[in-house]
Motif scaffolding. Sequence first.
Motif, PDB file in Angstrom:
ATOM      1  N   ARG A  49      -9.040  17.493 -18.591  1.00  0.00           N
ATOM      2  CA  ARG A  49      -9.346  16.071 -18.835  1.00  0.00           C
ATOM      3  C   ARG A  49      -9.993  15.883 -20.195  1.00  0.00           C
ATOM      4  N   THR A  50     -10.861  16.791 -20.579  1.00  0.00           N
ATOM      5  CA  THR A  50     -11.538  16.673 -21.879  1.00  0.00           C
ATOM      6  C   THR A  50     -10.540  16.729 -23.022  1.00  0.00           C
ATOM      7  N   ALA A  51      -9.618  17.688 -22.969  1.00  0.00           N
ATOM      8  CA  ALA A  51      -8.619  17.820 -24.031  1.00  0.00           C
ATOM      9  C   ALA A  51      -7.717  16.587 -24.093  1.00  0.00           C
ATOM     10  N   LEU A  52      -7.295  16.094 -22.926  1.00  0.00           N
ATOM     11  CA  LEU A  52      -6.382  14.963 -22.889  1.00  0.00           C
ATOM     12  C   LEU A  52      -7.050  13.689 -23.396  1.00  0.00           C
ATOM     13  N   PHE A  53      -8.261  13.410 -22.925  1.00  0.00           N
ATOM     14  CA  PHE A  53      -8.923  12.164 -23.332  1.00  0.00           C
ATOM     15  C   PHE A  53      -9.428  12.230 -24.769  1.00  0.00           C
ATOM     16  N   ALA A  54      -9.725  13.421 -25.251  1.00  0.00           N
ATOM     17  CA  ALA A  54     -10.088  13.547 -26.672  1.00  0.00           C
ATOM     18  C   ALA A  54      -8.883  13.196 -27.552  1.00  0.00           C
ATOM     19  N   ALA A  55      -7.703  13.688 -27.178  1.00  0.00           N
ATOM     20  CA  ALA A  55      -6.500  13.360 -27.941  1.00  0.00           C
ATOM     21  C   ALA A  55      -6.184  11.871 -27.837  1.00  0.00           C
ATOM     22  N   LEU A  56      -6.364  11.293 -26.650  1.00  0.00           N
ATOM     23  CA  LEU A  56      -6.128   9.856 -26.491  1.00  0.00           C
ATOM     24  C   LEU A  56      -7.091   9.043 -27.346  1.00  0.00           C
ATOM     25  N   GLY A  57      -8.352   9.470 -27.424  1.00  0.00           N
ATOM     26  CA  GLY A  57      -9.309   8.773 -28.274  1.00  0.00           C
ATOM     27  C   GLY A  57      -8.895   8.770 -29.734  1.00  0.00           C
ATOM     28  N   GLU A  58      -8.379   9.914 -30.213  1.00  0.00           N
ATOM     29  CA  GLU A  58      -7.871   9.984 -31.588  1.00  0.00           C
ATOM     30  C   GLU A  58      -6.725   8.997 -31.781  1.00  0.00           C
ATOM     31  N   THR A  59      -5.815   8.961 -30.829  1.00  0.00           N
ATOM     32  CA  THR A  59      -4.650   8.083 -30.954  1.00  0.00           C
ATOM     33  C   THR A  59      -5.060   6.618 -30.976  1.00  0.00           C
ATOM     34  N   LEU A  60      -5.930   6.220 -30.065  1.00  0.00           N
ATOM     35  CA  LEU A  60      -6.343   4.820 -30.004  1.00  0.00           C
ATOM     36  C   LEU A  60      -7.149   4.412 -31.227  1.00  0.00           C
ATOM     37  N   SER A  61      -7.906   5.353 -31.808  1.00  0.00           N
ATOM     38  CA  SER A  61      -8.683   5.023 -33.005  1.00  0.00           C
ATOM     39  C   SER A  61      -7.793   4.670 -34.186  1.00  0.00           C
ATOM     40  N   PHE A  62      -6.550   5.147 -34.173  1.00  0.00           N
ATOM     41  CA  PHE A  62      -5.574   4.778 -35.200  1.00  0.00           C
ATOM     42  C   PHE A  62      -4.727   3.588 -34.772  1.00  0.00           C
ATOM     43  N   ALA A  63      -4.397   3.531 -33.481  1.00  0.00           N
ATOM     44  CA  ALA A  63      -3.484   2.493 -33.005  1.00  0.00           C
ATOM     45  C   ALA A  63      -4.122   1.107 -33.012  1.00  0.00           C
ATOM     46  N   VAL A  64      -5.368   1.009 -32.588  1.00  0.00           N
ATOM     47  CA  VAL A  64      -6.008  -0.305 -32.461  1.00  0.00           C
ATOM     48  C   VAL A  64      -6.170  -1.004 -33.816  1.00  0.00           C
ATOM     49  N   PRO A  65      -6.695  -0.337 -34.863  1.00  0.00           N
ATOM     50  CA  PRO A  65      -6.778  -1.028 -36.164  1.00  0.00           C
ATOM     51  C   PRO A  65      -5.417  -1.450 -36.697  1.00  0.00           C
ATOM     52  N   GLY A  66      -4.407  -0.598 -36.564  1.00  0.00           N
ATOM     53  CA  GLY A  66      -3.079  -0.969 -37.034  1.00  0.00           C
ATOM     54  C   GLY A  66      -2.495  -2.117 -36.247  1.00  0.00           C
ATOM     55  N   TYR A  67      -2.727  -2.112 -34.941  1.00  0.00           N
ATOM     56  CA  TYR A  67      -2.241  -3.192 -34.074  1.00  0.00           C
ATOM     57  C   TYR A  67      -2.855  -4.526 -34.485  1.00  0.00           C
ATOM     58  N   LEU A  68      -4.164  -4.549 -34.644  1.00  0.00           N
ATOM     59  CA  LEU A  68      -4.847  -5.793 -35.017  1.00  0.00           C
ATOM     60  C   LEU A  68      -4.453  -6.243 -36.427  1.00  0.00           C
ATOM     61  N   ALA A  69      -4.321  -5.282 -37.339  1.00  0.00           N
ATOM     62  CA  ALA A  69      -3.944  -5.636 -38.715  1.00  0.00           C
ATOM     63  C   ALA A  69      -2.527  -6.205 -38.762  1.00  0.00           C
ATOM     64  N   GLY A  70      -1.604  -5.607 -38.011  1.00  0.00           N
ATOM     65  CA  GLY A  70      -0.233  -6.106 -38.005  1.00  0.00           C
ATOM     66  C   GLY A  70      -0.138  -7.512 -37.450  1.00  0.00           C
ATOM     67  N   LEU A  71      -0.856  -7.783 -36.349  1.00  0.00           N
ATOM     68  CA  LEU A  71      -0.847  -9.127 -35.774  1.00  0.00           C
ATOM     69  C   LEU A  71      -1.457 -10.142 -36.732  1.00  0.00           C
ATOM     70  N   ALA A  72      -2.594  -9.783 -37.334  1.00  0.00           N
ATOM     71  CA  ALA A  72      -3.277 -10.722 -38.233  1.00  0.00           C
ATOM     72  C   ALA A  72      -2.427 -11.024 -39.466  1.00  0.00           C
ATOM     73  N   LEU A  73      -1.837  -9.996 -40.052  1.00  0.00           N
ATOM     74  CA  LEU A  73      -1.020 -10.210 -41.248  1.00  0.00           C
ATOM     75  C   LEU A  73       0.235 -11.017 -40.928  1.00  0.00           C
ATOM     76  N   GLY A  74       0.874 -10.728 -39.797  1.00  0.00           N
ATOM     77  CA  GLY A  74       2.074 -11.472 -39.428  1.00  0.00           C
ATOM     78  C   GLY A  74       1.786 -12.944 -39.200  1.00  0.00           C
ATOM     79  N   ALA A  75       0.710 -13.257 -38.464  1.00  0.00           N
ATOM     80  CA  ALA A  75       0.366 -14.651 -38.201  1.00  0.00           C
ATOM     81  C   ALA A  75      -0.077 -15.361 -39.474  1.00  0.00           C
ATOM     82  N   ALA A  76      -0.875 -14.680 -40.309  1.00  0.00           N
ATOM     83  CA  ALA A  76      -1.366 -15.306 -41.536  1.00  0.00           C
ATOM     84  C   ALA A  76      -0.226 -15.608 -42.504  1.00  0.00           C
ATOM     85  N   LEU A  77       0.709 -14.666 -42.659  1.00  0.00           N
ATOM     86  CA  LEU A  77       1.824 -14.914 -43.570  1.00  0.00           C
ATOM     87  C   LEU A  77       2.733 -16.019 -43.036  1.00  0.00           C
TER      88      LEU A  77
END
Length: 481
Positions: free
Chosen positions: A277-305
Motif C-alpha cells: 500500500r505504501t508503494a502504491l499510494f506514494a506513486a499515486l501521490g506523485e501522479t496526482l501532484s502533476f495531474a491536478v495542476p495541469g488539469y486546473l491550468a488546462g481548464l482555466a486557460l481554455g475558458a479564459a481564451l
Amino acid sequence: MSSPRAIAEYVQTHFGLLARATAETSVNAAWGFVWGNLAAVVLGTLITIAPRSERVLSILALLVFCIPLIASGPILRVLFGPGVGPQITLAALAVYYTTLLALMVGLRAVSQTWTDLMRVYGRGRFSTLIRVRARASLPYLFAGLQISAPAAFLGAMIGEFTGAERGLGVLTIRAMRGLDTDATWTLAILSAVIAMTAYALIGSLGRRLVGYTPTILLSAPATATRPAPWRRVAEVAFIAVLVLLIWQITMDAFQLNRFFAKRPGDVWLFLSAADNRTALFAALGETLSFAVPGYLAGLALGAALAALLLLSPPLARATMPVAVALRAVPIITTAPLLVVAFGRGLIGTTVVVAVMIFFPTLVACQQGLRQTPGQIVDLFKSYDASRWHLLRAAQVPAMLPAFFASARMAVPAALLAVTTVEWLATGKGIGVLMALTASTSNYNMLWSCVALLAVVAVVFYGAVAALERTVLRVYATEQVR
C-alpha cells in the motif's frame, strides 16, 4: 527542434518503415473505431428500449471510460498475448463513450409530437427507435464519430506501447529513448496529419449525408429526477458489487491463469500488506501532484481564451480553425516534444496535461458562450451595456454547463496524459510503476494500479459533477433573487 529539411530527409530515408508502421497503426485504429462505435450503438439502443437500465449501464460505461488507457494496456497485453488485440481493444475503448454520449443526445432530440403519434398508432419503443429516433440521431452520431476518430488512433498507438512489434507507437518509443529528434518530429507530424485527416473526412461525410453538424456538449445525460441520498448510496454499492462480480466471473469463465489474471480477492490480499500500500499510494501521490495542476491550468486557460476570443471576433476567426485542428492531434506524439522543450519535472508534465485538456475545453466553452439566448443579448445591448458586462453577467453563466461538461470529460484525459508522460519520460509516478511491474511480471501490483486509477478517476469525476450541481444551484438561486 528539427528543421523541415531534416524531417523531409528522414521521411525520404525511412519511407518504407514509416509506410509499414502507418498502415499497421491505421488498420488497428480503424478496427477499434468500428468495434467501439458498434458497442456505443448497442448500449444506446438498450438504454432507449429499456430506460430502467440507464443508470446501471451509464455508470458501468463511465467506469470503463475512467480507466486510463495506459493503465489497461499492460493488462490487455498479458491477456491477449502477441498480436493486435490490445491495440484494437484500446482503440475501441477510446471511442465508445464519446460516441455513446453524442448518440444519446441525438436519440432524445425528437419532438414529443412524433413520439406521441407513434404511441397513438400503437407502435412500441423499438418501432419508435427505428422509424423516428434513429433518423433524428444521425447528425449527432456523425458528430460523435468525428470527435472519436482521432481518439481511435490514440488508443491504437497506446496499445503499441505495451509490447507490440510494429506501428507508429513502437517507433515513437524508439525515437524517444534514442533521443532522435528528427524521428520524433516526423512521427508527431505524421500522426497529427492522419488524425486530423480522419477528423475532417468524417465531418465532411456527416455534413454531406445529414446537412449540418449540431452542437454537442459531451456531458453524461442527466436523469429527470434525482434519487434520495439513501438510494444513491444503494446504487453505488450495487454497482461496486456488480463490477467485482463481472471481474471475477470473466476471469473464471475464460479460465485465465491466476498468475497474470488477478481476481478481486488477489488484489485485496496484495493490498492488505502495508509495504504494498505504501508503494502504491506514494506513486499515486506523485501522479496526482502533476495531474491536478495541469488539469486546473488546462481548464482555466481554455475558458479564459474562449472568453477573450468572444470579445475579439477577428482573433476568434483566426484561432478557432487551429484549435479544432489541434484537438485532433494525439497527445502521445506531442508529449515527447513538450517534455524535451520544458523538461521532465513539474513544468514539463503540467504543460503536457494542460495541452491535453486545453483545446477541448476551449471548443466546449466557445459552444457554451454561443448558447446565450439572443433575447438576453438584445436586452443588454438595449441598455448600452459594455461587452465586458455582457460577458460577465450573461454569457459566462450560459457557458457554465459546457465548462463543467468539459471538466468532467477532462478527468480521465488528465490521468491519461500524466501516466503517458511518466511512462515515456519522467521516471516517477504510477505510470512508471506500471511499466516496471509489467516488465517484472508483478501482476498483483499492476492490477492494483489499474483498479486504483479507475477508482480515483470515478471519484474525481463525481466530485466535479457535485461541484457543478452546487455552482449551478447557487447561481440559479441568485438569479431568482
